[in-house]
Design a protein around this motif. Structure first.
Motif, PDB file in Angstrom:
ATOM      1  N   ILE A  67     -43.285  11.161 -20.127  1.00 50.80           N
ATOM      2  CA  ILE A  67     -42.930  12.566 -20.308  1.00 50.80           C
ATOM      3  C   ILE A  67     -41.780  12.643 -21.298  1.00 50.80           C
ATOM      4  CG2 ILE A  67     -42.156  14.678 -19.183  1.00 50.80           C
ATOM      5  CD1 ILE A  67     -44.889  13.740 -18.208  1.00 50.80           C
ATOM      6  N   SER A  68     -41.903  13.524 -22.288  1.00 52.55           N
ATOM      7  CA  SER A  68     -40.820  13.731 -23.256  1.00 52.55           C
ATOM      8  C   SER A  68     -39.818  14.733 -22.712  1.00 52.55           C
ATOM      9  CB  SER A  68     -41.377  14.231 -24.587  1.00 52.55           C
ATOM     10  OG  SER A  68     -42.197  13.254 -25.190  1.00 52.55           O
ATOM     11  N   VAL A  69     -38.548  14.423 -22.888  1.00 54.34           N
ATOM     12  CA  VAL A  69     -37.465  15.280 -22.408  1.00 54.34           C
ATOM     13  C   VAL A  69     -36.400  15.354 -23.486  1.00 54.34           C
ATOM     14  CG1 VAL A  69     -35.726  15.630 -20.611  1.00 54.34           C
ATOM     15  CG2 VAL A  69     -37.902  14.532 -20.023  1.00 54.34           C
ATOM     16  N   GLN A  70     -36.074  16.564 -23.907  1.00 54.39           N
ATOM     17  CA  GLN A  70     -34.943  16.753 -24.821  1.00 54.39           C
ATOM     18  C   GLN A  70     -33.651  16.850 -24.020  1.00 54.39           C
ATOM     19  OE1 GLN A  70     -36.698  20.267 -26.962  1.00 54.39           O
ATOM     20  NE2 GLN A  70     -35.336  19.519 -28.568  1.00 54.39           N
ATOM     21  N   VAL A  71     -32.587  16.308 -24.573  1.00 54.99           N
ATOM     22  CA  VAL A  71     -31.269  16.447 -23.961  1.00 54.99           C
ATOM     23  C   VAL A  71     -30.282  16.860 -25.038  1.00 54.99           C
ATOM     24  CG1 VAL A  71     -29.442  15.365 -22.609  1.00 54.99           C
ATOM     25  CG2 VAL A  71     -31.824  14.653 -22.266  1.00 54.99           C
ATOM     26  N   LEU A  72     -29.616  17.990 -24.818  1.00 59.60           N
ATOM     27  CA  LEU A  72     -28.537  18.444 -25.696  1.00 59.60           C
ATOM     28  C   LEU A  72     -27.226  17.983 -25.095  1.00 59.60           C
ATOM     29  CD1 LEU A  72     -29.738  22.122 -26.366  1.00 59.60           C
ATOM     30  CD2 LEU A  72     -30.401  20.017 -27.552  1.00 59.60           C
ATOM     31  N   LEU A  73     -26.409  17.323 -25.907  1.00 62.62           N
ATOM     32  CA  LEU A  73     -25.185  16.692 -25.419  1.00 62.62           C
ATOM     33  C   LEU A  73     -23.949  17.453 -25.887  1.00 62.62           C
ATOM     34  CD1 LEU A  73     -26.241  13.049 -26.274  1.00 62.62           C
ATOM     35  CD2 LEU A  73     -26.201  14.087 -24.006  1.00 62.62           C
ATOM     36  N   SER A  91     -46.944  28.273 -21.688  1.00 59.24           N
ATOM     37  CA  SER A  91     -47.457  27.372 -22.730  1.00 59.24           C
ATOM     38  C   SER A  91     -46.680  26.064 -22.793  1.00 59.24           C
ATOM     39  CB  SER A  91     -47.412  28.060 -24.099  1.00 59.24           C
ATOM     40  OG  SER A  91     -46.088  28.451 -24.407  1.00 59.24           O
ATOM     41  N   ALA A  92     -45.421  26.077 -22.366  1.00 61.75           N
ATOM     42  CA  ALA A  92     -44.619  24.863 -22.161  1.00 61.75           C
ATOM     43  C   ALA A  92     -44.678  23.878 -23.322  1.00 61.75           C
ATOM     44  CB  ALA A  92     -45.039  24.184 -20.854  1.00 61.75           C
ATOM     45  N   GLY A  93     -44.326  24.348 -24.516  1.00 61.45           N
ATOM     46  CA  GLY A  93     -44.242  23.458 -25.670  1.00 61.45           C
ATOM     47  C   GLY A  93     -45.491  23.401 -26.519  1.00 61.45           C
ATOM     48  N   GLU A  94     -46.545  24.109 -26.103  1.00 64.67           N
ATOM     49  CA  GLU A  94     -47.797  24.073 -26.856  1.00 64.67           C
ATOM     50  C   GLU A  94     -47.605  24.586 -28.276  1.00 64.67           C
ATOM     51  OE1 GLU A  94     -52.453  25.328 -26.064  1.00 64.67           O
ATOM     52  OE2 GLU A  94     -50.849  26.585 -25.237  1.00 64.67           O
ATOM     53  N   LYS A 116     -20.459  23.901 -24.888  1.00 65.55           N
ATOM     54  CA  LYS A 116     -20.457  23.906 -23.430  1.00 65.55           C
ATOM     55  C   LYS A 116     -20.374  22.461 -22.916  1.00 65.55           C
ATOM     56  CE  LYS A 116     -21.368  28.350 -23.595  1.00 65.55           C
ATOM     57  NZ  LYS A 116     -21.434  28.557 -25.050  1.00 65.55           N
ATOM     58  N   PRO A 117     -19.535  22.199 -21.913  1.00 65.60           N
ATOM     59  CA  PRO A 117     -19.319  20.825 -21.427  1.00 65.60           C
ATOM     60  C   PRO A 117     -20.387  20.382 -20.431  1.00 65.60           C
ATOM     61  CG  PRO A 117     -17.882  22.314 -20.235  1.00 65.60           C
ATOM     62  CD  PRO A 117     -18.628  23.167 -21.235  1.00 65.60           C
ATOM     63  N   VAL A 118     -21.649  20.488 -20.837  1.00 64.88           N
ATOM     64  CA  VAL A 118     -22.766  20.149 -19.947  1.00 64.88           C
ATOM     65  C   VAL A 118     -23.847  19.406 -20.727  1.00 64.88           C
ATOM     66  CG1 VAL A 118     -22.360  22.175 -18.495  1.00 64.88           C
ATOM     67  CG2 VAL A 118     -23.998  22.322 -20.373  1.00 64.88           C
ATOM     68  N   ASN A 119     -24.659  18.659 -20.000  1.00 63.27           N
ATOM     69  CA  ASN A 119     -25.922  18.169 -20.534  1.00 63.27           C
ATOM     70  C   ASN A 119     -26.972  19.251 -20.319  1.00 63.27           C
ATOM     71  OD1 ASN A 119     -24.891  15.578 -21.138  1.00 63.27           O
ATOM     72  ND2 ASN A 119     -25.328  14.858 -19.053  1.00 63.27           N
ATOM     73  N   VAL A 120     -27.746  19.547 -21.353  1.00 58.46           N
ATOM     74  CA  VAL A 120     -28.839  20.501 -21.229  1.00 58.46           C
ATOM     75  C   VAL A 120     -30.134  19.713 -21.315  1.00 58.46           C
ATOM     76  CG1 VAL A 120     -29.946  22.557 -22.162  1.00 58.46           C
ATOM     77  CG2 VAL A 120     -27.450  22.325 -22.279  1.00 58.46           C
ATOM     78  N   VAL A 121     -30.918  19.763 -20.247  1.00 56.87           N
ATOM     79  CA  VAL A 121     -32.110  18.927 -20.109  1.00 56.87           C
ATOM     80  C   VAL A 121     -33.347  19.819 -20.205  1.00 56.87           C
ATOM     81  CG1 VAL A 121     -33.282  17.232 -18.661  1.00 56.87           C
ATOM     82  CG2 VAL A 121     -30.775  17.414 -18.599  1.00 56.87           C
ATOM     83  N   LEU A 122     -34.223  19.514 -21.173  1.00 60.59           N
ATOM     84  CA  LEU A 122     -35.369  20.369 -21.460  1.00 60.59           C
ATOM     85  C   LEU A 122     -36.661  19.553 -21.410  1.00 60.59           C
ATOM     86  CD1 LEU A 122     -33.084  21.203 -24.139  1.00 60.59           C
ATOM     87  CD2 LEU A 122     -34.261  23.266 -23.407  1.00 60.59           C
ATOM     88  N   PRO A 123     -37.344  19.550 -20.275  1.00 61.22           N
ATOM     89  CA  PRO A 123     -38.629  18.851 -20.204  1.00 61.22           C
ATOM     90  C   PRO A 123     -39.639  19.488 -21.159  1.00 61.22           C
ATOM     91  CG  PRO A 123     -37.835  19.472 -18.019  1.00 61.22           C
ATOM     92  CD  PRO A 123     -36.981  20.188 -19.007  1.00 61.22           C
ATOM     93  N   ILE A 124     -40.448  18.677 -21.790  1.00 63.87           N
ATOM     94  CA  ILE A 124     -41.469  19.168 -22.712  1.00 63.87           C
ATOM     95  C   ILE A 124     -42.834  18.947 -22.063  1.00 63.87           C
ATOM     96  CG2 ILE A 124     -42.486  18.930 -25.007  1.00 63.87           C
ATOM     97  CD1 ILE A 124     -39.775  17.809 -25.930  1.00 63.87           C
ATOM     98  N   GLY A 125     -43.577  20.024 -21.867  1.00 66.54           N
ATOM     99  CA  GLY A 125     -44.872  19.924 -21.208  1.00 66.54           C
ATOM    100  C   GLY A 125     -44.877  20.690 -19.905  1.00 66.54           C
TER     101      GLY A 125
END
Length: 338
Positions: A67-73, A91-94, A116-125
């Protein structure tokens, strides 16, 4: 309810677990990718697209695939930090051919979260999946065990790879809003808060169940493979409106528009985009507004506080969700302790 289900169905067709730490850990996103969690999930690769944006490939044992997951740091990565998980729509990334989350493709999320002092986790799919654990594989949508992935397999790997501190919150829109609310209601010990935009959170009637079926069907899937027949107890087990007591003490933000034209339909939009917003996004948002109002009534009867935003206009479209992403940040920041 029949009118509501008709709106939801027709429009959507067009548009607490304990988590143990991984056995191996590194806080350096560009470092070795040898992370293996106790569930058997593992980090396959980490590709730094920029110094602040990672594309992570995670093997999910429950789904049997990567599974691909984007993470913004954040800029400052000197200390452990909380994580915000952002769930997509139907559609979740379609639209991006699954190369990135629709959140980063359609909104200014990258710029907004840059300070922002957080990890942003974005699952793709997760197209048409409601981010749920399905009872059986679907001939079109395959194996969907997103609840297991998001609550058991992924968080310990994210925390280990990107210095997470174990504090997590959720944000979602449309299908992802229902998915996010369902996850926090079922796993209240895992999440501290949720922001949900333009969603429906009630599976109690056959009409609303059939609306979910239509949503899944719009992607080629069959919701019977997800939660069974309409009489199956799985529908109640995945109904946030039946678990509102679990939301007590959580930071909650819910919002919806009315479906009426708003500032983004006022002028200057291409005719095709404007027509789509009014004929599809308008009725769909009107239905989501009814759903949201009903869920807020349930929260109020249970005495569960929430930040509720009811706009007098607005369609089911990304520019309004970008606004809500920004407007909900103070609530999410409280949930994450930042």
């Amino acid at each position: 309810m029949r009118r509501l289900a008709a709106l939801v169905g027709a429009c959507l067709a067009t548009t607490t677990l304990a988590v143990t730490a991984p056995a191996v850990a590194t806080a350096d996103p560009a470092g070795p990718v040898a992370l293996v969690g106790d569930t058997g999930a593992r980090v396959v690769s980490v590709a730094m697209q920029t110094d602040r944006r990672a594309m992570v490939s995670v093997f999910s044992p429950s789904m049997g695939r990567d599974i691909s997951v984007q993470v913004l740091l954040p800029a400052d990565r000197s200390a452990p930090r909380p994580s915000l998980y952002m769930l997509d729509g139907v559609s979740a990334g379609e639209e991006t051919n699954y190369t990135e989350s629709t959140w980063t493709a359609k909104t200014d999320a990258v710029a907004f979260f840059a300070d922002k002092p957080v990890n942003v986790v974005l699952p793709i799919g997760g197209r048409g999946s409601y981010y749920a654990d399905w009872q059986r594989p679907d001939p079109v949508l395959g194996v969907n065990m997103w609840e297991t992935f998001l609550t058991r397999e992924l968080p310990p790997l994210i925390d280990a790879q990107f210095s997470g501190n174990g504090v997590d919150a959720l944000m979602g829109l449309s299908m992802g809003a229902q998915g996010a609310m369902n996850l926090i209601a079922k796993h209240p010990s895992l999440y501290t808060g949720v922001a949900a935009f333009s969603g429906c959170y009630d599976n109690r009637s056959n009409e609303t169940k059939n609306a979910v079926r239509t949503t899944v069907g719009s992607t080629g899937g069959d919701a019977t493979n997800m939660w069974g027949s309409n009489s199956d107890p799985a529908w109640a087990d995945n109904d946030p409106s039946l678990r509102v007591d679990a939301l007590r003490g959580k930071q909650i933000y819910v919002s919806s528009g009315t479906g009426l034209p708003g500032p983004y339909e006022a002028g200057g939009s291409p005719l095709e985009e404007l027509t789509d917003a009014l004929l599809v996004g308008g009725p769909l948002e009107a239905a989501a507004n009814l759903c949201t109002n009903g869920f807020v009534d349930t929260l109020n009867r249970a005495g569960v506080p929430a930040t509720v935003v009811r706009k007098p206009w607005g369609t089911h479209s990304w520019r309004y969700w970008q606004d809500e992403m920004r407007a909900s940040w103070p609530v999410i920041a409280r949930a994450l302790g930042v």
